[in-house]
Design a protein around this motif. Structure first.
Motif, PDB file in Angstrom:
ATOM      1  N   LYS A   1       0.837  -1.186   0.000  1.00  0.00           N
ATOM      2  CA  LYS A   1       0.000   0.000   0.000  1.00  0.00           C
ATOM      3  C   LYS A   1       0.878   1.244   0.000  1.00  0.00           C
ATOM      4  CE  LYS A   1      -3.997   1.925   2.451  1.00  0.00           C
ATOM      5  NZ  LYS A   1      -4.946   1.711   3.569  1.00  0.00           N
ATOM      6  N   ALA A   2       0.547   2.209  -0.833  1.00  0.00           N
ATOM      7  CA  ALA A   2       1.326   3.439  -0.915  1.00  0.00           C
ATOM      8  C   ALA A   2       1.335   4.143   0.429  1.00  0.00           C
ATOM      9  CB  ALA A   2       0.755   4.354  -1.985  1.00  0.00           C
ATOM     10  N   GLY A   3       2.498   4.618   0.817  1.00  0.00           N
ATOM     11  CA  GLY A   3       2.626   5.334   2.073  1.00  0.00           C
ATOM     12  C   GLY A   3       2.832   4.450   3.277  1.00  0.00           C
ATOM     13  N   SER A   4       2.888   3.130   3.076  1.00  0.00           N
ATOM     14  CA  SER A   4       3.012   2.222   4.219  1.00  0.00           C
ATOM     15  C   SER A   4       4.457   1.946   4.611  1.00  0.00           C
ATOM     16  CB  SER A   4       2.311   0.891   3.913  1.00  0.00           C
ATOM     17  OG  SER A   4       2.943   0.229   2.818  1.00  0.00           O
ATOM     18  N   MET A   5       5.411   2.280   3.750  1.00  0.00           N
ATOM     19  CA  MET A   5       6.814   2.010   4.049  1.00  0.00           C
ATOM     20  C   MET A   5       7.303   2.935   5.151  1.00  0.00           C
ATOM     21  SD  MET A   5      10.173   3.115   3.647  1.00  0.00           S
ATOM     22  CE  MET A   5      10.229   4.222   2.242  1.00  0.00           C
ATOM     23  N   ILE A   6       7.890   2.361   6.216  1.00  0.00           N
ATOM     24  CA  ILE A   6       8.455   3.176   7.283  1.00  0.00           C
ATOM     25  C   ILE A   6       9.982   3.081   7.320  1.00  0.00           C
ATOM     26  CG2 ILE A   6       6.359   3.022   8.673  1.00  0.00           C
ATOM     27  CD1 ILE A   6       7.846   1.028  10.472  1.00  0.00           C
ATOM     28  N   ALA A   7      10.556   2.043   6.698  1.00  0.00           N
ATOM     29  CA  ALA A   7      12.005   1.893   6.632  1.00  0.00           C
ATOM     30  C   ALA A   7      12.326   0.767   5.653  1.00  0.00           C
ATOM     31  CB  ALA A   7      12.596   1.581   8.011  1.00  0.00           C
ATOM     32  N   TYR A   8      13.562   0.750   5.170  1.00  0.00           N
ATOM     33  CA  TYR A   8      14.000  -0.365   4.335  1.00  0.00           C
ATOM     34  C   TYR A   8      15.513  -0.436   4.336  1.00  0.00           C
ATOM     35  CZ  TYR A   8      15.236   2.804   0.433  1.00  0.00           C
ATOM     36  OH  TYR A   8      15.804   3.786  -0.350  1.00  0.00           O
ATOM     37  N   ASP A   9      16.024  -1.607   3.981  1.00  0.00           N
ATOM     38  CA  ASP A   9      17.459  -1.769   3.780  1.00  0.00           C
ATOM     39  C   ASP A   9      17.684  -2.617   2.541  1.00  0.00           C
ATOM     40  OD1 ASP A   9      17.365  -4.583   4.481  1.00  0.00           O
ATOM     41  OD2 ASP A   9      17.401  -4.011   6.592  1.00  0.00           O
TER      42      ASP A   9
ATOM     43  N   PRO B 107      -2.681   5.156  -5.131  1.00  0.00           N
ATOM     44  CA  PRO B 107      -1.763   4.190  -5.741  1.00  0.00           C
ATOM     45  C   PRO B 107      -1.085   3.298  -4.715  1.00  0.00           C
ATOM     46  CG  PRO B 107      -0.758   6.362  -5.671  1.00  0.00           C
ATOM     47  CD  PRO B 107      -2.184   6.528  -5.220  1.00  0.00           C
ATOM     48  N   VAL B 108      -0.550   2.193  -5.190  1.00  0.00           N
ATOM     49  CA  VAL B 108       0.263   1.325  -4.356  1.00  0.00           C
ATOM     50  C   VAL B 108       1.683   1.332  -4.906  1.00  0.00           C
ATOM     51  CG1 VAL B 108      -1.681  -0.149  -3.747  1.00  0.00           C
ATOM     52  CG2 VAL B 108      -0.235  -0.741  -5.690  1.00  0.00           C
ATOM     53  N   MET B 109       2.582   0.780  -4.140  1.00  0.00           N
ATOM     54  CA  MET B 109       3.978   0.738  -4.540  1.00  0.00           C
ATOM     55  C   MET B 109       4.369  -0.657  -4.986  1.00  0.00           C
ATOM     56  SD  MET B 109       6.000   3.047  -1.701  1.00  0.00           S
ATOM     57  CE  MET B 109       5.523   1.950  -0.351  1.00  0.00           C
ATOM     58  N   GLU B 110       5.125  -0.710  -6.049  1.00  0.00           N
ATOM     59  CA  GLU B 110       5.777  -1.942  -6.479  1.00  0.00           C
ATOM     60  C   GLU B 110       7.213  -1.879  -5.965  1.00  0.00           C
ATOM     61  OE1 GLU B 110       5.380  -4.170 -10.557  1.00  0.00           O
ATOM     62  OE2 GLU B 110       6.965  -2.672 -10.709  1.00  0.00           O
ATOM     63  N   VAL B 111       7.567  -2.818  -5.106  1.00  0.00           N
ATOM     64  CA  VAL B 111       8.889  -2.843  -4.493  1.00  0.00           C
ATOM     65  C   VAL B 111       9.714  -3.934  -5.161  1.00  0.00           C
ATOM     66  CG1 VAL B 111      10.164  -3.000  -2.326  1.00  0.00           C
ATOM     67  CG2 VAL B 111       7.818  -2.128  -2.323  1.00  0.00           C
ATOM     68  N   LYS B 112      10.849  -3.536  -5.737  1.00  0.00           N
ATOM     69  CA  LYS B 112      11.693  -4.493  -6.460  1.00  0.00           C
ATOM     70  C   LYS B 112      13.110  -4.490  -5.905  1.00  0.00           C
ATOM     71  CE  LYS B 112       9.480  -4.514 -11.035  1.00  0.00           C
ATOM     72  NZ  LYS B 112       9.699  -4.308 -12.497  1.00  0.00           N
TER      73      LYS B 112
ATOM     74  N   VAL C  45      11.844  -4.481   3.513  1.00  0.00           N
ATOM     75  CA  VAL C  45      11.025  -3.285   3.623  1.00  0.00           C
ATOM     76  C   VAL C  45      10.072  -3.474   4.794  1.00  0.00           C
ATOM     77  CG1 VAL C  45       9.326  -4.115   1.919  1.00  0.00           C
ATOM     78  CG2 VAL C  45       9.495  -1.678   2.420  1.00  0.00           C
ATOM     79  N   TYR C  46       9.968  -2.443   5.611  1.00  0.00           N
ATOM     80  CA  TYR C  46       9.133  -2.489   6.808  1.00  0.00           C
ATOM     81  C   TYR C  46       7.906  -1.616   6.555  1.00  0.00           C
ATOM     82  CZ  TYR C  46      13.476  -4.308   8.706  1.00  0.00           C
ATOM     83  OH  TYR C  46      14.612  -5.063   8.908  1.00  0.00           O
ATOM     84  N   VAL C  47       6.721  -2.201   6.715  1.00  0.00           N
ATOM     85  CA  VAL C  47       5.487  -1.495   6.385  1.00  0.00           C
ATOM     86  C   VAL C  47       4.516  -1.528   7.565  1.00  0.00           C
ATOM     87  CG1 VAL C  47       5.669  -1.860   3.898  1.00  0.00           C
ATOM     88  CG2 VAL C  47       4.499  -3.569   5.300  1.00  0.00           C
ATOM     89  N   ALA C  48       3.681  -0.480   7.640  1.00  0.00           N
ATOM     90  CA  ALA C  48       2.652  -0.370   8.664  1.00  0.00           C
ATOM     91  C   ALA C  48       1.558   0.533   8.107  1.00  0.00           C
ATOM     92  CB  ALA C  48       3.232   0.198   9.953  1.00  0.00           C
ATOM     93  N   ASP C  49       0.387   0.525   8.768  1.00  0.00           N
ATOM     94  CA  ASP C  49      -0.731   1.326   8.274  1.00  0.00           C
ATOM     95  C   ASP C  49      -1.517   1.910   9.440  1.00  0.00           C
ATOM     96  OD1 ASP C  49      -2.657   2.542   6.753  1.00  0.00           O
ATOM     97  OD2 ASP C  49      -3.707   0.706   6.198  1.00  0.00           O
ATOM     98  N   GLN C  50      -1.173   3.135   9.830  1.00  0.00           N
ATOM     99  CA  GLN C  50      -1.925   3.890  10.821  1.00  0.00           C
ATOM    100  C   GLN C  50      -2.122   3.135  12.143  1.00  0.00           C
ATOM    101  OE1 GLN C  50      -2.802   7.129  10.051  1.00  0.00           O
ATOM    102  NE2 GLN C  50      -1.634   6.729   8.188  1.00  0.00           N
TER     103      GLN C  50
END
Length: 222
Positions: A38-46, A75-80, A85-90
């Protein structure tokens, strides 16, 4: 708590799973290829990851998380790539689900957090709910095999049909069910015509399941 203990106790756990809950509200996705979030859900990544927004209006991923504040989709994100990737939603609780090849689920578009690219999806809309539900009319049919992650406000309750649910509290249902819209005039008289509780999603049948949450998503309007 000593700083060293705080750091060690809250560090990511090592796992071989693609979808790993670091806690009830934070999902660690081990990316080796492509996942969709989901777009905007990324809080961190390595790692070596790239992020591409999906914004096509017709038939694209935009439609499955429909923006109720406007006529546009979110929109949503395509992560390649390779990494985490660390994700969360509200602050919502995350429910990772593993779908076998012959398994599928329909989810409210607002409540889809992520899924693997091996999962097929189809966007649908319950048009007859227009104006009746604040939670969102767009739903996503997700078919395995692969991992999906959905979100709920609080702990979910899974019910068997036949059952009627508040559209604003309905999260997901088994793909063999097709909800219809029911209007309860007694509720309308009791709590007022403007309340969303005058409308229910009616799930009929003798098999399947319906997922509801202890929260009505009334912040958005169709």
């Amino acid at each position: 708590m000593e700083l060293e203990n705080f750091v060690s106790e809250n560090a990511p756990e090592e796992s071989q799973d693609t979808f790993e809950l670091e806690n009830k509200k934070l999902l660690d996705i081990d990316v080796d290829g492509t996942v969709l979030t989901k777009a905007g859900s990324m809080i961190a990544y390595d790692g070596d990851l790239s992020f591409t927004g999906k914004s096509s209006a017709e038939g694209g991923l935009t439609g499955f998380i429909k923006g109720q504040m406007s006529s546009e989709g979110t929109p949503v994100m395509e992560v390649k790539g390779t990494g985490n990737v660390y994700v969360a939603d509200q602050g919502k609780k995350i429910q990772p689900l593993s779908l076998d090849e012959d398994e599928s689920i329909t989810v409210n578009g607002n409540d889809v957090l992520a899924f693997e690219d091996s999962v097929d999806y189809k966007i649908g809309t319950i048009g007859s709910l227009s104006g009746a539900s604040a939670a969102g009319l767009t739903n996503v049919f997700l078919s395995g095999p692969g991992m999906v992650a959905i979100t709920t406000h609080g702990d979910p309750l899974v019910l068997e049909p036949p059952v009627k649910t508040d559209p604003d509290a309905t999260v997901a249902w088994s793909s063999d069910l097709s909800p219809s819209i029911n209007t309860d005039r007694s509720l309308a008289n009791a709590i007022g015509q403007s309340s969303g509780e005058t409308y229910q999603m009616a799930f009929d049948g003798t098999s399947g399941f319906v997922v509801v949450q202890p929260f009505e998503e009334t912040a958005q309007r169709a």
